[in-house]
Design a protein around this motif. Structure first.
Motif, mmCIF file in Angstrom:
data_model
loop_
_atom_site.group_PDB
_atom_site.id
_atom_site.type_symbol
_atom_site.label_atom_id
_atom_site.label_comp_id
_atom_site.label_asym_id
_atom_site.label_seq_id
_atom_site.Cartn_x
_atom_site.Cartn_y
_atom_site.Cartn_z
ATOM 1 N N GLY A 94 0.810 -1.198 0.000
ATOM 2 C CA GLY A 94 0.000 0.000 0.000
ATOM 3 C C GLY A 94 0.848 1.253 0.000
ATOM 4 O O GLY A 94 2.073 1.207 -0.008
ATOM 5 N N VAL A 119 -0.637 7.409 3.245
ATOM 6 C CA VAL A 119 -1.428 8.581 2.901
ATOM 7 C C VAL A 119 -1.202 9.699 3.906
ATOM 8 O O VAL A 119 -1.049 10.864 3.534
ATOM 9 N N GLN A 179 -1.874 6.190 8.108
ATOM 10 C CA GLN A 179 -3.027 5.759 7.326
ATOM 11 C C GLN A 179 -2.481 5.235 6.006
ATOM 12 O O GLN A 179 -1.750 5.935 5.311
ATOM 13 N N ARG A 206 -3.275 3.368 2.280
ATOM 14 C CA ARG A 206 -4.246 2.984 1.249
ATOM 15 C C ARG A 206 -3.683 1.765 0.531
ATOM 16 O O ARG A 206 -2.641 1.822 -0.112
ATOM 17 N N ASN A 208 -8.825 -0.272 -0.097
ATOM 18 C CA ASN A 208 -9.181 -0.127 1.313
ATOM 19 C C ASN A 208 -8.155 0.729 2.039
ATOM 20 O O ASN A 208 -6.985 0.769 1.653
ATOM 21 N N GLU A 209 -8.586 1.400 3.108
ATOM 22 C CA GLU A 209 -7.664 2.165 3.933
ATOM 23 C C GLU A 209 -7.620 1.558 5.322
ATOM 24 O O GLU A 209 -8.650 1.218 5.896
#
Length: 88
Positions: free
Chosen positions: A12, A15, A24, A26, A31-32
Protein backbone atom coordinates in the motif's frame (compact mmCIF):
# COMPACT_ATOMS: atom_id res chain seq x y z
CA UNK A 1 -0.01 -25.68 20.82
CA UNK A 2 -1.20 -24.51 17.41
CA UNK A 3 0.64 -22.25 15.00
CA UNK A 4 0.11 -18.53 15.30
CA UNK A 5 -2.67 -17.10 13.20
CA UNK A 6 -1.90 -16.50 9.57
CA UNK A 7 -1.51 -12.86 8.55
CA UNK A 8 -2.37 -11.43 5.16
CA UNK A 9 0.37 -9.28 3.60
CA UNK A 10 -0.66 -6.40 1.34
CA UNK A 11 1.19 -3.55 -0.36
CA UNK A 12 0.00 0.00 0.00
CA UNK A 13 0.78 3.70 -0.03
CA UNK A 14 1.24 5.86 3.07
CA UNK A 15 -1.43 8.58 2.90
CA UNK A 16 -1.11 10.35 6.24
CA UNK A 17 1.12 10.22 9.30
CA UNK A 18 -0.09 10.29 12.91
CA UNK A 19 1.89 10.64 16.15
CA UNK A 20 3.62 7.67 17.74
CA UNK A 21 4.46 5.77 14.55
CA UNK A 22 0.92 5.36 13.21
CA UNK A 23 0.03 5.86 9.54
CA UNK A 24 -3.03 5.76 7.33
CA UNK A 25 -2.28 3.32 4.50
CA UNK A 26 -4.25 2.98 1.25
CA UNK A 27 -3.93 -0.60 0.07
CA UNK A 28 -3.68 -1.56 -3.59
CA UNK A 29 -7.25 -2.92 -3.44
CA UNK A 30 -8.56 0.53 -2.39
CA UNK A 31 -9.18 -0.13 1.31
CA UNK A 32 -7.66 2.17 3.93
CA UNK A 33 -6.22 0.79 7.17
CA UNK A 34 -4.42 2.18 10.19
CA UNK A 35 -0.86 0.88 10.25
CA UNK A 36 1.73 0.96 13.00
CA UNK A 37 5.48 0.48 12.64
CA UNK A 38 6.93 -2.91 13.54
CA UNK A 39 9.68 -3.15 16.13
CA UNK A 40 12.34 -4.03 13.56
CA UNK A 41 11.67 -0.84 11.60
CA UNK A 42 11.76 1.20 14.85
CA UNK A 43 14.99 -0.44 15.98
CA UNK A 44 16.76 0.27 12.67
CA UNK A 45 15.51 3.89 12.51
CA UNK A 46 13.92 3.43 9.07
CA UNK A 47 12.05 6.61 8.19
CA UNK A 48 8.58 6.28 6.69
CA UNK A 49 6.92 9.34 5.18
CA UNK A 50 3.65 10.00 3.33
CA UNK A 51 4.05 8.85 -0.26
CA UNK A 52 6.17 5.80 0.60
CA UNK A 53 5.10 2.33 -0.52
CA UNK A 54 5.07 -0.29 2.23
CA UNK A 55 4.18 -3.88 2.94
CA UNK A 56 1.61 -4.22 5.71
CA UNK A 57 0.60 -7.33 7.63
CA UNK A 58 -3.12 -7.51 8.48
CA UNK A 59 -4.89 -9.96 10.78
CA UNK A 60 -7.90 -11.83 9.46
CA UNK A 61 -9.86 -10.84 12.56
CA UNK A 62 -9.42 -7.04 12.41
CA UNK A 63 -9.15 -5.73 8.86
CA UNK A 64 -8.92 -2.07 9.96
CA UNK A 65 -5.44 -2.26 11.57
CA UNK A 66 -2.11 -3.67 10.49
CA UNK A 67 1.62 -3.72 11.13
CA UNK A 68 4.01 -2.10 8.65
CA UNK A 69 6.75 -4.66 8.13
CA UNK A 70 8.73 -3.33 5.15
CA UNK A 71 9.29 -0.03 3.30
CA UNK A 72 9.59 -0.64 -0.43
CA UNK A 73 12.26 1.21 -2.37
CA UNK A 74 11.42 4.12 -4.65
CA UNK A 75 12.23 3.83 -8.34
CA UNK A 76 14.77 6.67 -8.01
CA UNK A 77 16.63 4.72 -5.30
CA UNK A 78 16.75 1.58 -7.43
CA UNK A 79 18.28 3.48 -10.36
CA UNK A 80 20.86 5.11 -8.12
CA UNK A 81 19.91 8.62 -9.29
CA UNK A 82 17.95 10.30 -6.58
CA UNK A 83 18.25 13.80 -8.00
CA UNK A 84 17.74 15.33 -11.43
CA UNK A 85 21.04 16.78 -12.63
CA UNK A 86 19.75 18.69 -15.67
CA UNK A 87 21.82 21.78 -16.28
CA UNK A 88 20.22 24.69 -18.08
Amino acid sequence: MEDKEKKVIHEGLIVKGFPNGMFQVRLDNGNEVLGYISGNIRRNFIQILPGDRVQIEISRYDLTKGRIIYRLRHKEEEDGDEYDYDED
